[in-house]
Design an enzyme around this catalytic site. Structure first.
Site, PDB file in Angstrom:
ATOM      1  N   ASP A  15       0.870  -1.188   0.000  1.00 29.54           N
ATOM      2  CA  ASP A  15       0.000   0.000   0.000  1.00 29.54           C
ATOM      3  C   ASP A  15       0.903   1.232   0.000  1.00 29.54           C
ATOM      4  O   ASP A  15       1.708   1.410   0.918  1.00 29.54           O
ATOM      5  CB  ASP A  15      -0.900  -0.029   1.244  1.00 29.54           C
ATOM      6  CG  ASP A  15      -1.873   1.146   1.303  1.00 29.54           C
ATOM      7  OD1 ASP A  15      -1.690   2.142   0.557  1.00 29.54           O
ATOM      8  OD2 ASP A  15      -2.807   1.088   2.125  1.00 29.54           O
ATOM      9  N   ASP A 115      -3.593   2.260  -5.424  1.00 24.92           N
ATOM     10  CA  ASP A 115      -2.283   2.207  -4.747  1.00 24.92           C
ATOM     11  C   ASP A 115      -2.096   0.960  -3.876  1.00 24.92           C
ATOM     12  O   ASP A 115      -1.240   0.944  -3.016  1.00 24.92           O
ATOM     13  CB  ASP A 115      -2.035   3.490  -3.936  1.00 24.92           C
ATOM     14  CG  ASP A 115      -2.749   3.490  -2.601  1.00 24.92           C
ATOM     15  OD1 ASP A 115      -3.819   2.854  -2.498  1.00 24.92           O
ATOM     16  OD2 ASP A 115      -2.227   4.114  -1.661  1.00 24.92           O
ATOM     17  N   GLU A 116      -2.888  -0.073  -4.117  1.00 28.97           N
ATOM     18  CA  GLU A 116      -2.762  -1.278  -3.295  1.00 28.97           C
ATOM     19  C   GLU A 116      -2.796  -2.538  -4.152  1.00 28.97           C
ATOM     20  O   GLU A 116      -3.567  -2.611  -5.106  1.00 28.97           O
ATOM     21  CB  GLU A 116      -3.950  -1.403  -2.337  1.00 28.97           C
ATOM     22  CG  GLU A 116      -3.902  -0.489  -1.146  1.00 28.97           C
ATOM     23  CD  GLU A 116      -5.188  -0.613  -0.356  1.00 28.97           C
ATOM     24  OE1 GLU A 116      -5.325  -1.614   0.369  1.00 28.97           O
ATOM     25  OE2 GLU A 116      -6.040   0.267  -0.481  1.00 28.97           O
TER      26      GLU A 116
HETATM   27  P1  TTP Z   1      -5.388   5.117   0.747  1.00 31.18           P
HETATM   28  O1  TTP Z   1      -4.351   4.083   0.466  1.00 31.18           O
HETATM   29  O2  TTP Z   1      -6.551   4.736   1.599  1.00 31.18           O
HETATM   30  O3  TTP Z   1      -4.727   6.382   1.439  1.00 31.18           O
HETATM   31  P2  TTP Z   1      -3.324   7.051   1.200  1.00 31.18           P
HETATM   32  O4  TTP Z   1      -2.478   6.273   0.255  1.00 31.18           O
HETATM   33  O5  TTP Z   1      -3.523   8.487   0.855  1.00 31.18           O
HETATM   34  O6  TTP Z   1      -2.704   7.033   2.644  1.00 31.18           O
HETATM   35  P3  TTP Z   1      -2.098   5.804   3.461  1.00 31.18           P
HETATM   36  O7  TTP Z   1      -2.211   4.586   2.598  1.00 31.18           O
HETATM   37  O8  TTP Z   1      -0.677   6.182   3.747  1.00 31.18           O
HETATM   38  O9  TTP Z   1      -2.927   5.734   4.694  1.00 31.18           O
HETATM   39  O10 TTP Z   1      -5.964   5.689  -0.601  1.00 31.18           O
HETATM   40  C1  TTP Z   1      -5.196   5.812  -1.796  1.00 31.18           C
HETATM   41  C2  TTP Z   1      -5.567   7.071  -2.539  1.00 31.18           C
HETATM   42  O11 TTP Z   1      -6.967   7.071  -2.810  1.00 31.18           O
HETATM   43  C3  TTP Z   1      -5.321   8.321  -1.731  1.00 31.18           C
HETATM   44  O12 TTP Z   1      -4.000   8.789  -1.867  1.00 31.18           O
HETATM   45  C4  TTP Z   1      -6.341   9.271  -2.304  1.00 31.18           C
HETATM   46  C5  TTP Z   1      -7.484   8.396  -2.720  1.00 31.18           C
HETATM   47  N1  TTP Z   1      -8.586   8.490  -1.735  1.00 31.18           N
HETATM   48  C6  TTP Z   1      -9.624   9.378  -1.967  1.00 31.18           C
HETATM   49  O13 TTP Z   1      -9.638  10.070  -2.986  1.00 31.18           O
HETATM   50  N2  TTP Z   1     -10.632   9.468  -1.047  1.00 31.18           N
HETATM   51  C7  TTP Z   1     -10.645   8.731   0.108  1.00 31.18           C
HETATM   52  O14 TTP Z   1     -11.578   8.855   0.925  1.00 31.18           O
HETATM   53  C8  TTP Z   1      -9.564   7.824   0.345  1.00 31.18           C
HETATM   54  C9  TTP Z   1      -9.532   7.000   1.600  1.00 31.18           C
HETATM   55  C10 TTP Z   1      -8.561   7.741  -0.606  1.00 31.18           C
HETATM   56 MG    MG Z   2      -2.236   4.176   0.435  1.00 31.77          MG
END
Ligand code: TTP
Ligand code: MG
Length: 368
Positions: A15, A115-116
């Site tokens: 992730d 991103d996962e």
């Molecule tokens: P996540 O992997 O949930 O969040 P992140 O990568 O920003 O942070 P981390 O993993 O370090 O906790 O989500 C991936 C991307 O998806 C995030 O960068 C932006 C987008 N996203 C949104 O647009 N709205 C949301 O509510 C969430 C949770 C994510």
């Molecule tokens: Mg993330």
């Protein structure tokens, strides 16, 4: 025990950290060290809209995904913060490059969101979690060297625990949970971290005295089924005990979202249709945002006065979720239909397809 160790699967979940904001930091070194907030500005203009994500410096100020931009500005009013609109083209490009790197590590690969991803590396590491740790470090290094981005990796015997492990030491984390440590790893984690436990379920669980995953694991499956129903109760029982048999597999991207409406009267005058069109766009956009989705294709469905159905669609250059795109392109497609056909329109619909997720793409259905 020996038998189960020999048979254990080894799954790595990757992730990216604060993905959209980290991409922006990478592109502009002037942002380094400052709070960076990536926003989805709404069509209403000004600061209306919501926070997409923020870097960890901004998170120290309590900035969260989904928060109104105005709240975020208030929380950061005393510091020099960077507010940026989402740039999906950039994130999609970087995401594709990262997924290509990850695919290089295994044939058993599942992209779960922008991103996962989950990687089944069982055979590559011969069921050995120490070797899996080395692979995970190699993955982190390769993404850092080639893409200049950090990620967090969880390694565990299944997708469910690997994902929780990836979130355990963010950012730039690595958490390895071999099969014999799964139950103790989960036991002290708050119940809200279990996939499928939202605010409402969390409240019910707290009323039942269930604070952490270990408490849930102690409840008998029958009792959970009585409270949550058969599917969910069984899932919670298994999940709390660290059991998830779902395979790592490529996703089919065939889903689509559509909505259709009947006009007040049959017409070929676009001015009489535009209000319905906007309402459809608004409805579709709300649904895709609520599911953290973006679309790559957009089409209109027309049911003409002769009751025949016509459809037209367009594939875009990149994924998007904006109202402007929905409205602009559906308006163009509708104009083209009216120019070509002599028929009046009776019903009009919009369909978005080739969807990708901006975040957690798995739904509870995947586990049930
Ligand atoms: P996540 O992997 O949930 O969040 P992140 O990568 O920003 O942070 P981390 O993993 O370090 O906790 O989500 C991936 C991307 O998806 C995030 O960068 C932006 C987008 N996203 C949104 O647009 N709205 C949301 O509510 C969430 C949770 C994510
Ligand atoms: Mg993330």
């Amino acid at each position: 025990m020996r038998g189960s160790i020999e048979k254990t699967r080894v799954i790595a979940h990757v992730d990216l950290d604060y993905f959209f904001a980290q991409c922006e930091e990478r592109e502009n070194s002037a942002y380094k060290g400052k709070p960076v907030v990536v926003c989805v500005y709404s069509a209403r203009g000004g600061d209306s809209g919501a926070v997409s994500t923020a870097n960890y410096i901004a998170r120290d100020f309590n900035i969260k995904s989904g928060m109104p931009i105005i709240f975020a500005k208030r929380l950061l009013k005393d510091v020099e913060a960077v507010f940026l609109p989402v740039n999906h083209g950039l994130y999609n490009k970087i995401s594709s490059e990262i997924m290509a790197i990850l695919r290089g590590y295994t044939d058993r690969f599942e992209q779960e969101s922008i991103d996962e991803a989950s990687l089944d590396i069982t055979e590559k590491v011969g069921h050995d979690f120490n070797r899996a740790r080395e692979i995970a470090l190699r993955i982190k290094n390769e993404i850092l060297e080639k893409e200049k981005l950090t990620c967090s990796v969880g390694v565990a015997p299944n997708k469910l625990v690997a994902k929780i492990a990836a979130g355990f030491q963010k950012p730039d984390g690595l958490t390895v949970v071999p099969i014999e440590e799964v139950k103790s790893f989960l036991s002290l984690l708050p119940i809200g971290l279990l996939y499928g436990v939202g605010h409402k379920t969390e409240r019910i669980m707290l009323e039942l005295g269930i604070k952490n995953i270990g408490d849930l694991a102690q409840h008998r499956a029958e009792d959970l089924v009585r409270v949550f129903g058969r599917k969910l109760g069984t899932y919670f029982h298994k999940a709390a005990n660290g059991i998830d048999e779902s395979p790592v597999q490529e996703r089919r991207g065939a889903i689509q979202i559509s909505k259709i409406t009947t006009l007040k009267k049959d017409t070929r005058n676009i001015d009489e249709i535009v209000e319905d069109l906007e309402r459809l766009c608004d409805d579709i956009q709300r649904r895709i945002l609520a599911s953290n989705l973006m679309f790559h294709s957009l089409g209109i469905i027309v049911v003409a006065e002769n009751m025949k159905t016509y459809s037209k669609s367009r594939t875009l250059d990149s994924y998007t979720n904006t109202f402007e795109t929905l409205k602009g392109i559906s308006y163009q497609l509708l104009t083209q239909f009216i120019e070509k056909s002599q028929l009046k329109i009776r019903r009009i619909g919009i369909r978005v397809s080739d969807l990708t997720s901006t975040s957690m793409q798995r739904t509870l259905r995947d586990f049930l």
